[in-house]
Scaffold this motif. Structure first.
Motif, PDB file in Angstrom:
ATOM      1  N   THR A 229      29.243  51.469  17.789  1.00 26.56           N
ATOM      2  CA  THR A 229      29.074  52.873  17.424  1.00 26.56           C
ATOM      3  C   THR A 229      28.015  53.500  18.329  1.00 26.56           C
ATOM      4  OG1 THR A 229      27.233  52.696  15.844  1.00 26.56           O
ATOM      5  CG2 THR A 229      29.454  52.189  15.012  1.00 26.56           C
ATOM      6  N   VAL A 230      27.886  54.816  18.247  1.00 26.22           N
ATOM      7  CA  VAL A 230      26.875  55.530  19.018  1.00 26.22           C
ATOM      8  C   VAL A 230      25.467  55.169  18.555  1.00 26.22           C
ATOM      9  CG1 VAL A 230      26.783  57.556  17.504  1.00 26.22           C
ATOM     10  CG2 VAL A 230      26.317  57.824  19.949  1.00 26.22           C
ATOM     11  N   PHE A 231      25.352  54.577  17.369  1.00 28.00           N
ATOM     12  CA  PHE A 231      24.051  54.197  16.819  1.00 28.00           C
ATOM     13  C   PHE A 231      23.561  52.849  17.341  1.00 28.00           C
ATOM     14  CE2 PHE A 231      26.167  56.885  13.609  1.00 28.00           C
ATOM     15  CZ  PHE A 231      25.254  57.933  13.563  1.00 28.00           C
ATOM     16  N   ASP A 232      24.356  52.180  18.144  1.00 27.35           N
ATOM     17  CA  ASP A 232      23.929  50.888  18.678  1.00 27.35           C
ATOM     18  C   ASP A 232      23.001  51.128  19.866  1.00 27.35           C
ATOM     19  OD1 ASP A 232      23.506  48.317  19.425  1.00 27.35           O
ATOM     20  OD2 ASP A 232      25.624  47.738  19.506  1.00 27.35           O
ATOM     21  N   LEU A 233      21.721  51.192  19.559  1.00 28.64           N
ATOM     22  CA  LEU A 233      20.698  51.400  20.578  1.00 28.64           C
ATOM     23  C   LEU A 233      19.898  50.119  20.814  1.00 28.64           C
ATOM     24  CD1 LEU A 233      19.481  54.942  19.429  1.00 28.64           C
ATOM     25  CD2 LEU A 233      21.143  54.390  21.206  1.00 28.64           C
ATOM     26  N   ARG A 234      20.476  48.995  20.413  1.00 27.62           N
ATOM     27  CA  ARG A 234      19.808  47.720  20.657  1.00 27.62           C
ATOM     28  C   ARG A 234      19.724  47.446  22.154  1.00 27.62           C
ATOM     29  NH1 ARG A 234      23.436  44.200  16.618  1.00 27.62           N
ATOM     30  NH2 ARG A 234      24.995  45.496  17.692  1.00 27.62           N
ATOM     31  N   VAL A 235      20.715  47.923  22.890  1.00 29.62           N
ATOM     32  CA  VAL A 235      20.659  47.920  24.349  1.00 29.62           C
ATOM     33  C   VAL A 235      20.259  49.325  24.779  1.00 29.62           C
ATOM     34  CG1 VAL A 235      21.994  47.644  26.474  1.00 29.62           C
ATOM     35  CG2 VAL A 235      22.403  46.126  24.519  1.00 29.62           C
ATOM     36  N   PRO A 236      19.271  49.490  25.656  1.00 31.45           N
ATOM     37  CA  PRO A 236      18.780  50.827  26.005  1.00 31.45           C
ATOM     38  C   PRO A 236      19.884  51.765  26.475  1.00 31.45           C
ATOM     39  CG  PRO A 236      17.325  49.125  26.894  1.00 31.45           C
ATOM     40  CD  PRO A 236      18.524  48.418  26.351  1.00 31.45           C
ATOM     41  N   LYS A 237      19.800  53.008  25.988  1.00 29.11           N
ATOM     42  CA  LYS A 237      20.771  54.042  26.342  1.00 29.11           C
ATOM     43  C   LYS A 237      20.027  55.285  26.841  1.00 29.11           C
ATOM     44  CE  LYS A 237      24.612  52.031  24.587  1.00 29.11           C
ATOM     45  NZ  LYS A 237      24.055  50.990  23.721  1.00 29.11           N
ATOM     46  N   VAL A 238      20.615  55.971  27.819  1.00 24.52           N
ATOM     47  CA  VAL A 238      20.106  57.273  28.226  1.00 24.52           C
ATOM     48  C   VAL A 238      20.452  58.267  27.120  1.00 24.52           C
ATOM     49  CG1 VAL A 238      20.220  59.113  29.938  1.00 24.52           C
ATOM     50  CG2 VAL A 238      20.374  56.712  30.667  1.00 24.52           C
ATOM     51  N   LEU A 239      19.450  58.965  26.611  1.00 30.17           N
ATOM     52  CA  LEU A 239      19.656  59.811  25.436  1.00 30.17           C
ATOM     53  C   LEU A 239      20.735  60.861  25.680  1.00 30.17           C
ATOM     54  CD1 LEU A 239      18.809  60.405  22.562  1.00 30.17           C
ATOM     55  CD2 LEU A 239      16.928  61.789  23.440  1.00 30.17           C
ATOM     56  N   GLY A 240      20.773  61.438  26.867  1.00 27.21           N
ATOM     57  CA  GLY A 240      21.768  62.452  27.162  1.00 27.21           C
ATOM     58  C   GLY A 240      23.194  61.948  27.123  1.00 27.21           C
ATOM     59  N   ASP A 241      23.374  60.628  27.258  1.00 28.03           N
ATOM     60  CA  ASP A 241      24.717  60.043  27.228  1.00 28.03           C
ATOM     61  C   ASP A 241      25.250  59.863  25.815  1.00 28.03           C
ATOM     62  OD1 ASP A 241      24.640  59.894  29.983  1.00 28.03           O
ATOM     63  OD2 ASP A 241      24.165  57.745  30.055  1.00 28.03           O
ATOM     64  N   VAL A 242      24.339  59.897  24.823  1.00 29.64           N
ATOM     65  CA  VAL A 242      24.763  59.571  23.454  1.00 29.64           C
ATOM     66  C   VAL A 242      24.461  60.651  22.429  1.00 29.64           C
ATOM     67  CG1 VAL A 242      24.671  57.072  23.787  1.00 29.64           C
ATOM     68  CG2 VAL A 242      22.592  58.284  23.083  1.00 29.64           C
ATOM     69  N   ILE A 243      23.524  61.542  22.714  1.00 35.13           N
ATOM     70  CA  ILE A 243      23.062  62.475  21.687  1.00 35.13           C
ATOM     71  C   ILE A 243      24.165  63.396  21.186  1.00 35.13           C
ATOM     72  CG2 ILE A 243      22.263  64.228  23.335  1.00 35.13           C
ATOM     73  CD1 ILE A 243      19.869  64.703  21.449  1.00 35.13           C
ATOM     74  N   HIS A 244      25.100  63.764  22.054  1.00 34.10           N
ATOM     75  CA  HIS A 244      26.169  64.678  21.657  1.00 34.10           C
ATOM     76  C   HIS A 244      27.376  63.949  21.060  1.00 34.10           C
ATOM     77  CE1 HIS A 244      23.992  67.959  23.509  1.00 34.10           C
ATOM     78  NE2 HIS A 244      23.913  67.287  24.646  1.00 34.10           N
ATOM     79  N   LYS A 245      27.283  62.641  20.944  1.00 34.88           N
ATOM     80  CA  LYS A 245      28.384  61.862  20.401  1.00 34.88           C
ATOM     81  C   LYS A 245      28.161  61.456  18.947  1.00 34.88           C
ATOM     82  CE  LYS A 245      29.563  59.959  24.955  1.00 34.88           C
ATOM     83  NZ  LYS A 245      29.690  58.724  25.779  1.00 34.88           N
ATOM     84  N   VAL A 246      27.036  61.865  18.374  1.00 38.25           N
ATOM     85  CA  VAL A 246      26.756  61.528  16.977  1.00 38.25           C
ATOM     86  C   VAL A 246      27.763  62.263  16.097  1.00 38.25           C
ATOM     87  CG1 VAL A 246      25.065  61.594  15.124  1.00 38.25           C
ATOM     88  CG2 VAL A 246      24.316  61.194  17.483  1.00 38.25           C
ATOM     89  N   PRO A 247      28.534  61.539  15.296  1.00 33.13           N
ATOM     90  CA  PRO A 247      29.595  62.192  14.511  1.00 33.13           C
ATOM     91  C   PRO A 247      29.048  63.159  13.466  1.00 33.13           C
ATOM     92  CG  PRO A 247      29.402  59.856  13.935  1.00 33.13           C
ATOM     93  CD  PRO A 247      28.522  60.079  15.119  1.00 33.13           C
ATOM     94  N   GLY A 248      29.616  64.368  13.474  1.00 35.34           N
ATOM     95  CA  GLY A 248      29.289  65.352  12.448  1.00 35.34           C
ATOM     96  C   GLY A 248      27.888  65.908  12.510  1.00 35.34           C
ATOM     97  N   ALA A 249      27.188  65.734  13.630  1.00 38.68           N
ATOM     98  CA  ALA A 249      25.800  66.180  13.709  1.00 38.68           C
ATOM     99  C   ALA A 249      25.463  66.595  15.141  1.00 38.68           C
ATOM    100  CB  ALA A 249      24.858  65.070  13.256  1.00 38.68           C
ATOM    101  N   PRO A 250      24.458  67.476  15.283  1.00 35.99           N
ATOM    102  CA  PRO A 250      24.054  67.900  16.629  1.00 35.99           C
ATOM    103  C   PRO A 250      23.027  66.963  17.275  1.00 35.99           C
ATOM    104  CG  PRO A 250      22.867  69.171  15.002  1.00 35.99           C
ATOM    105  CD  PRO A 250      23.785  68.255  14.230  1.00 35.99           C
ATOM    106  N   GLY A 251      23.044  65.708  16.894  1.00 37.88           N
ATOM    107  CA  GLY A 251      22.088  64.742  17.425  1.00 37.88           C
ATOM    108  C   GLY A 251      21.732  63.717  16.368  1.00 37.88           C
TER     109      GLY A 251
END
Length: 357
Positions: A229-251
């Protein structure tokens, strides 16, 4: 001296009795030119100045220049000490030891961050020992609807190694949920740099589950895995790559369940890096959860003036170490009730690092 702590005035406000009270400001500075400020109103962290990899110092904490900003209704808890209970309680309702209580509702139908006048809107007593600041506040029985008198003490200390240590303790006269935290908003590029730089941050969270929430941000009781899921941040992610993919929310505005051992020991919570400046922040805590919030509900236009320009949507991130939201209404969540004779104890360390490469 490796670390200094000085006191001055941040302004004056009128208390509930109509008397003028001085708001004190405390400033730490260490040998690495790291400087942090805390005020006695609301226990706010008002400034965190950190050099970048080239020695350029920026304030990475979002906030205001003077006390008027923190008193304004537009203030969104920028750096506040939060209590009695951080985050949301559904419908402002709870039952403790068989007694039903109605709390102040200040987030639609729900209770948020201690209510209409939480710990972020009171004047704390201060005491300094060496380079450690102690802030204390006594909350009366039934204040904001909560049972029991609470004595809360929060200590702050900056080390020569760029660790900022926050230690929360509380006792109560009646069974009552207690969940304190700090609500600082960070932008490691500098607090006025906005979303363009925030999206460049690289984020990792030591969490294998989240607390699933409904459309109002209230936990459903489910603790789904973050895997795939987009919430899997156990491996580092660039925030801009994932922030707009949060389901039903603006971040992101979710509690992440920290993967940890004993609650008595600090565990690694998060690491956030901004490669352009070389600034890195790591978080460690003994709490079971952390609210990762990306300033989704700040204004999009030029409506809120901060100390270095307008404060806008996605301009900063928060990492609020905590018990799970609405724990009082979910028996399967970590216990949030403090009983007479017990001591609430919550530790959080913000570690600031400058990577030269």
């Amino acid at each position: 001296m490796n670390v200094s702590l000085v006191e001055d005035e941040f302004g004056h406000i009128e208390d509930d009795k109509g008397q003028q009270k001085t708001i004190k400001r405390y400033t730490w500075t260490n040998i690495n030119k790291v400087s942090i400020q805390v005020i006695t109103y609301g226990g706010y962290i008002t400034s965190i100045k950190i050099p970048d990899k080239n020695g350029v110092i920026e304030d990475i904490a979002i906030g205001f220049k003077n006390i008027d900003g923190y008193l304004s209704p537009a203030n969104r808890f920028f750096g506040a000490t939060i209590g009695r209970v951080a985050n949301r309680i559904k419908d402002g309702k709870m039952t403790v030891e068989g007694v039903a209580y109605s709390l102040a509702t200040n987030n639609g139908p729900n209770h948020l961050h201690g209510g209409i006048k939480g710990f972020d809107k009171v004047i704390w007593e201060s005491y300094v020992k060496g380079t450690t600041l102690y802030l204390s506040y006594h909350a009366d029985d039934m204040e904001e609807g909560y049972p029991g008198d609470i004595l809360a003490t929060v200590s702050f200390q900056l080390t020569a190694e760029n660790d900022f240590l926050i230690d929360y303790k509380a006792t109560t006269t009646k069974p009552c949920p207690v969940n304190l935290t700090n609500h600082s908003y960070f932008n490691l590029a500098g607090n006025g740099k906005g979303s363009a730089e925030l999206y460049k941050h690289i984020v990792s969270l030591n969490a294998d589950k989240i607390t699933e929430v409904d459309s109002q941000g209230i936990p459903t009781g489910n603790l789904p895995s973050v895997a795939n899921t987009v919430f899997d941040l156990r491996v580092p992610k660039v925030l801009g790559d994932v922030i707009h993919k949060v389901p039903g929310a603006p971040g992101f505005d979710h509690n992440f369940c920290i993967t940890r051992g004993s609650e008595q020991c600090n565990a690694f919570v998060a690491r956030v890096a901004h490669t352009g400046s070389g600034r890195v922040m790591e978080v460690y805590s003994n709490q079971p959860g952390v609210q990762f919030y990306t300033s989704n509900f700040l204004p999009e236009g030029d409506d809120l003036m901060g100390k270095d320009g307008f404060i806008k949507k996605h301009g900063g991130f928060c990492l609020e170490t905590q018990k799970y939201p609405d724990s009082i209404n979910h028996k399967s969540f970590p216990n949030s009730i403090l009983y007479p004779g017990e001591q609430y104890h919550h530790t959080t360390t913000f570690r600031f690092i400058v990577e030269k490469q």
